[in-house]
Scaffold this active site. Sequence first.
Site, PDB file in Angstrom:
ATOM      1  N   ARG A 181       3.222  24.368 -37.402  1.00 53.43           N
ATOM      2  CA  ARG A 181       3.222  24.283 -38.842  1.00 53.43           C
ATOM      3  C   ARG A 181       4.242  23.206 -39.019  1.00 53.43           C
ATOM      4  O   ARG A 181       5.515  23.215 -38.388  1.00 53.43           O
ATOM      5  CB  ARG A 181       3.529  25.768 -39.476  1.00 53.43           C
ATOM      6  CG  ARG A 181       2.372  26.609 -39.479  1.00 53.43           C
ATOM      7  CD  ARG A 181       1.099  26.047 -40.717  1.00 53.43           C
ATOM      8  NE  ARG A 181       0.093  27.135 -40.579  1.00 53.43           N
ATOM      9  CZ  ARG A 181      -0.780  27.089 -39.810  1.00 53.43           C
ATOM     10  NH1 ARG A 181      -1.081  26.199 -38.914  1.00 53.43           N
ATOM     11  NH2 ARG A 181      -1.763  27.948 -40.066  1.00 53.43           N
ATOM     12  N   GLU A 205       1.590  19.321 -47.064  1.00 55.42           N
ATOM     13  CA  GLU A 205       0.330  18.826 -47.011  1.00 55.42           C
ATOM     14  C   GLU A 205      -0.487  18.887 -48.157  1.00 55.42           C
ATOM     15  O   GLU A 205      -0.526  19.737 -48.817  1.00 55.42           O
ATOM     16  CB  GLU A 205      -0.347  19.472 -45.743  1.00 55.42           C
ATOM     17  CG  GLU A 205       0.328  19.465 -44.426  1.00 55.42           C
ATOM     18  CD  GLU A 205      -0.247  20.442 -43.234  1.00 55.42           C
ATOM     19  OE1 GLU A 205      -1.290  21.056 -43.740  1.00 55.42           O
ATOM     20  OE2 GLU A 205       0.381  20.631 -42.309  1.00 55.42           O
ATOM     21  N   HIS A 239      -4.008  17.552 -40.025  1.00 54.51           N
ATOM     22  CA  HIS A 239      -4.025  18.794 -39.720  1.00 54.51           C
ATOM     23  C   HIS A 239      -5.548  19.291 -39.394  1.00 54.51           C
ATOM     24  O   HIS A 239      -6.202  20.115 -39.956  1.00 54.51           O
ATOM     25  CB  HIS A 239      -3.614  19.875 -40.952  1.00 54.51           C
ATOM     26  CG  HIS A 239      -3.165  21.190 -40.422  1.00 54.51           C
ATOM     27  ND1 HIS A 239      -2.300  22.055 -41.140  1.00 54.51           N
ATOM     28  CD2 HIS A 239      -3.759  22.078 -39.521  1.00 54.51           C
ATOM     29  CE1 HIS A 239      -2.329  23.100 -40.594  1.00 54.51           C
ATOM     30  NE2 HIS A 239      -3.226  23.387 -39.839  1.00 54.51           N
TER      31      HIS A 239
HETATM   32  P1  NAP Z   1       0.015  33.259 -30.453  1.00 51.60           P
HETATM   33  O1  NAP Z   1      -1.003  33.356 -29.327  1.00 51.60           O
HETATM   34  O2  NAP Z   1       0.421  34.414 -31.298  1.00 51.60           O
HETATM   35  O3  NAP Z   1       1.122  32.277 -29.616  1.00 51.60           O
HETATM   36  C1  NAP Z   1       2.454  32.194 -30.410  1.00 51.60           C
HETATM   37  C2  NAP Z   1       3.569  32.132 -29.549  1.00 51.60           C
HETATM   38  O4  NAP Z   1       4.610  31.840 -30.157  1.00 51.60           O
HETATM   39  C3  NAP Z   1       3.616  33.659 -28.824  1.00 51.60           C
HETATM   40  O5  NAP Z   1       3.800  33.382 -27.259  1.00 51.60           O
HETATM   41  C4  NAP Z   1       5.084  33.989 -29.193  1.00 51.60           C
HETATM   42  O6  NAP Z   1       5.861  34.528 -28.067  1.00 51.60           O
HETATM   43  C5  NAP Z   1       5.659  32.760 -29.740  1.00 51.60           C
HETATM   44  N1  NAP Z   1       6.716  32.853 -30.548  1.00 51.60           N
HETATM   45  C6  NAP Z   1       6.574  33.602 -31.686  1.00 51.60           C
HETATM   46  N2  NAP Z   1       7.985  33.722 -32.397  1.00 51.60           N
HETATM   47  C7  NAP Z   1       8.514  32.807 -31.668  1.00 51.60           C
HETATM   48  C8  NAP Z   1       9.981  32.448 -31.893  1.00 51.60           C
HETATM   49  N3  NAP Z   1      11.007  32.998 -32.936  1.00 51.60           N
HETATM   50  N4  NAP Z   1      10.522  31.769 -30.949  1.00 51.60           N
HETATM   51  C9  NAP Z   1       9.987  31.455 -29.867  1.00 51.60           C
HETATM   52  N5  NAP Z   1       8.726  31.775 -29.643  1.00 51.60           N
HETATM   53  C10 NAP Z   1       7.886  32.497 -30.557  1.00 51.60           C
HETATM   54  O7  NAP Z   1      -0.873  32.158 -31.237  1.00 51.60           O
HETATM   55  P2  NAP Z   1      -1.628  30.941 -31.142  1.00 51.60           P
HETATM   56  O8  NAP Z   1      -2.972  31.437 -31.398  1.00 51.60           O
HETATM   57  O9  NAP Z   1      -1.422  30.353 -29.749  1.00 51.60           O
HETATM   58  O10 NAP Z   1      -1.299  30.052 -32.276  1.00 51.60           O
HETATM   59  C11 NAP Z   1      -0.128  29.583 -32.623  1.00 51.60           C
HETATM   60  C12 NAP Z   1       0.187  28.915 -33.761  1.00 51.60           C
HETATM   61  O11 NAP Z   1      -0.296  27.618 -33.636  1.00 51.60           O
HETATM   62  C13 NAP Z   1      -0.420  29.343 -35.171  1.00 51.60           C
HETATM   63  O12 NAP Z   1       0.332  30.412 -35.547  1.00 51.60           O
HETATM   64  C14 NAP Z   1      -0.710  28.345 -35.909  1.00 51.60           C
HETATM   65  O13 NAP Z   1       0.508  28.116 -36.713  1.00 51.60           O
HETATM   66  C15 NAP Z   1      -0.676  27.154 -34.957  1.00 51.60           C
HETATM   67  N6  NAP Z   1      -2.163  26.362 -35.153  1.00 51.60           N
HETATM   68  C16 NAP Z   1      -2.080  25.152 -35.473  1.00 51.60           C
HETATM   69  C17 NAP Z   1      -3.361  24.574 -35.464  1.00 51.60           C
HETATM   70  C18 NAP Z   1      -3.518  23.340 -35.969  1.00 51.60           C
HETATM   71  O14 NAP Z   1      -4.599  22.784 -36.557  1.00 51.60           O
HETATM   72  N7  NAP Z   1      -2.828  22.440 -36.046  1.00 51.60           N
HETATM   73  C19 NAP Z   1      -4.616  25.076 -35.052  1.00 51.60           C
HETATM   74  C20 NAP Z   1      -4.482  26.545 -34.536  1.00 51.60           C
HETATM   75  C21 NAP Z   1      -3.025  27.039 -34.660  1.00 51.60           C
HETATM   76  P3  NAP Z   1       6.933  35.916 -28.355  1.00 51.60           P
HETATM   77  O15 NAP Z   1       6.258  36.731 -29.389  1.00 51.60           O
HETATM   78  O16 NAP Z   1       6.964  36.415 -27.123  1.00 51.60           O
HETATM   79  O17 NAP Z   1       8.125  35.143 -28.963  1.00 51.60           O
HETATM   80  C1  GLV Z   2      -4.800  26.053 -38.128  1.00 47.57           C
HETATM   81  O1  GLV Z   2      -3.730  25.508 -38.491  1.00 47.57           O
HETATM   82  C2  GLV Z   2      -4.915  27.524 -37.697  1.00 47.57           C
HETATM   83  O2  GLV Z   2      -3.606  28.076 -38.031  1.00 47.57           O
HETATM   84  O3  GLV Z   2      -5.784  28.088 -37.343  1.00 47.57           O
END
Ligand code: NAP
Ligand code: GLV
Length: 320
Positions: free
Chosen positions: A238, A267, A286
């Site tokens: 984000r 955005e 995005h």
């Molecule tokens: P996820 O499986 O929940 O992974 C998030 C990771 O971040 C976890 O391993 C968590 O581990 C770590 N984390 C959380 N808080 C933290 C902190 N304060 N310091 C360090 N690490 C931390 O989520 P995901 O499915 O991979 O998605 C992650 C993020 O990607 C979403 O929340 C979204 O914002 C973004 N995203 C963006 C797009 C795009 O279009 N660009 C698309 C999809 C997702 P711990 O809990 O152990 O810290």
């Molecule tokens: C996109 O940014 C998502 O969080 O799925």
Amino acid sequence: MRKPLIYISRKIPSDVLEPYQNQFQFRMWQKEDPVPRSTLLQEIEEAEGLFCTLTEKIDRELLQKATNLKVVANMAVGFDNINVELAKEHGVIVTNTPDVLTETTADLGFALLMATARRVVEANNFIKNNRWDNWAPFLLAGSDIHHKTIGIVGMGRIGEAVAKRAKGFDMPILYHNRTRKLEAEKKLGATYVSFDDLLEKSDFVVSVVPLTEETNQLFNEAAFQKMKDSAIFVNISRGRTVDEEALIHALETKQLKAAGLDVFVNEPIKGEHPLMKLDNVVCLPHIGSASMETRTKMIELCLENISGVLLGTGPKTPIN
Ligand code: NAP
Ligand code: GLV
């Protein structure tokens, strides 16, 4: 019997609603632009289910008006646009779209990393602008990717999928989370390090953390100063995890080599945004999960979640 009303805040293909038409009535915002806040606040008074996207704020004002609401299905995995705790207090179940977008978002993250390192967009513009006159030894020479160290901040579902791709490029993998993931370490050969160590040692720093109070502006002036001046920063999480002014300063003063960004503080950004003026930056609007296949799966998952709550069979991917 009256069918429960579901409000859909974005225009989606009507054929995906077909299987649900017998059980629910739908109202959908019909324009391509986001629904105006005032319309959403009006529609939410009647709706029992809300299908929304990350551009809609699901906050106190909205929840207070949503007296019939039972479920909010966010068409995104990130849910920083929703006050999840407050929704729970109002008895509203919130769902998101994990897993179905993991590989697609990791593909885009890696594409951004590669495009930035090898100056792909700059090179394309170079030809478009009729500037290619000769082959030259260092013409548009970028940085290697293979065997360089990648540091993944947020080794969750998408972080692991990025690491899997990095492994194929023989990249040593560092990662930082609040908790260690021993399984991922074994499977991917990844090494757990502190945030500071990751910044200091990585050639590519990739942010995939959710936006929370803790990660708000995690990548600030101090963080950019710790990074190598040859490092490339990639953000697919984000925009608000980054202090954008500090990032621009680091890029302008060559404290940082380049950045690949899919997300921004405010955005959409436009062509006049300071980041768009820098040759060492690749910006995308995005589109992390934006493949036809994945966006379709995300829509389907949202509908399954809403239907599960309203029919009492339960949501597939609840957050609260
Ligand atoms: P996820 O499986 O929940 O992974 C998030 C990771 O971040 C976890 O391993 C968590 O581990 C770590 N984390 C959380 N808080 C933290 C902190 N304060 N310091 C360090 N690490 C931390 O989520 P995901 O499915 O991979 O998605 C992650 C993020 O990607 C979403 O929340 C979204 O914002 C973004 N995203 C963006 C797009 C795009 O279009 N660009 C698309 C999809 C997702 P711990 O809990 O152990 O810290
Ligand atoms: C996109 O940014 C998502 O969080 O799925």
